[in-house]
Design an enzyme around this catalytic site. Structure first.
Site, PDB file in Angstrom:
ATOM      1  N   CYS A  38      45.942 -37.169 -13.779  1.00  0.00           N
ATOM      2  CA  CYS A  38      45.506 -37.985 -15.020  1.00  0.00           C
ATOM      3  C   CYS A  38      44.095 -37.712 -14.871  1.00  0.00           C
ATOM      4  O   CYS A  38      43.433 -36.462 -14.811  1.00  0.00           O
ATOM      5  CB  CYS A  38      45.614 -39.559 -14.431  1.00  0.00           C
ATOM      6  SG  CYS A  38      44.742 -39.832 -12.982  1.00  0.00           S
ATOM      7  N   GLN A  39      42.977 -38.519 -15.489  1.00  0.00           N
ATOM      8  CA  GLN A  39      41.748 -38.180 -15.633  1.00  0.00           C
ATOM      9  C   GLN A  39      40.903 -38.283 -14.438  1.00  0.00           C
ATOM     10  O   GLN A  39      40.232 -37.356 -14.249  1.00  0.00           O
ATOM     11  CB  GLN A  39      41.098 -39.406 -16.537  1.00  0.00           C
ATOM     12  CG  GLN A  39      39.749 -39.283 -17.086  1.00  0.00           C
ATOM     13  CD  GLN A  39      39.896 -37.861 -18.088  1.00  0.00           C
ATOM     14  OE1 GLN A  39      40.708 -37.595 -18.875  1.00  0.00           O
ATOM     15  NE2 GLN A  39      38.510 -37.400 -18.204  1.00  0.00           N
TER      16      GLN A  39
END
Length: 141
Positions: free
Chosen positions: A97-98
């Protein structure tokens, strides 16, 4: 029970910090270089971020994009909605994810489905970029 702005926590409820720690205790998390080597050796790298984040930050070359809201359906080998790549329980999946928070919870959910080798990229795409590894435009995908 700790009081919060919402009042005391109900009996049996766990805070997100506890849930995250429990998820991560089951994972063999990969730093960016290890994740890149695993991808090159055949692991499936999966970007679970929404389109807006992919557009803003780019994506890791060769990553499969499967947004978080459908991840379990796409990777459960017993699901009629699974992706062709998700045809076995010993599939090596590295979710990112980020920054590496949501991916830990997602990888633990894949383990709950029986994908015992599922893990995540510690630090997410932010760590990947800091390691100087390549990213392509998310808008181009």
């Amino acid at each position: 029970m700790s009081p919060t702005a919402a009042g005391p926590r109900p009996a049996g409820a766990r805070g997100i910090d506890q849930i995250l720690a429990e998820a991560r205790s089951r994972l063999d998390r990969h730093d960016p270089l290890r994740a890149a080597r695993a991808r090159d050796a055949g692991a499936v790298l999966v970007d679970i971020r929404p389109a807006a984040q992919r557009d803003a930050s780019g994506v890791i070359p060769g990553a499969l994009v499967v947004e978080r809201n459908v991840l379990e359906w796409r990777f459960d080998p017993a699901s009629d909605a699974r992706l062709p790549v998700a045809d076995r329980y010993d599939l090596r999946v590295i979710v990112y994810c980020q920054e590496g928070y949501t991916s830990s919870l997602a990888a633990a959910a894949l383990q709950d489905l029986g994908l015992r080798l599922a893990t995540d990229l510690a630090g997410g795409i932010v760590a990947w970029q800091r390691a100087g590894l390549p990213v392509v435009s998310g808008a181009a995908r």
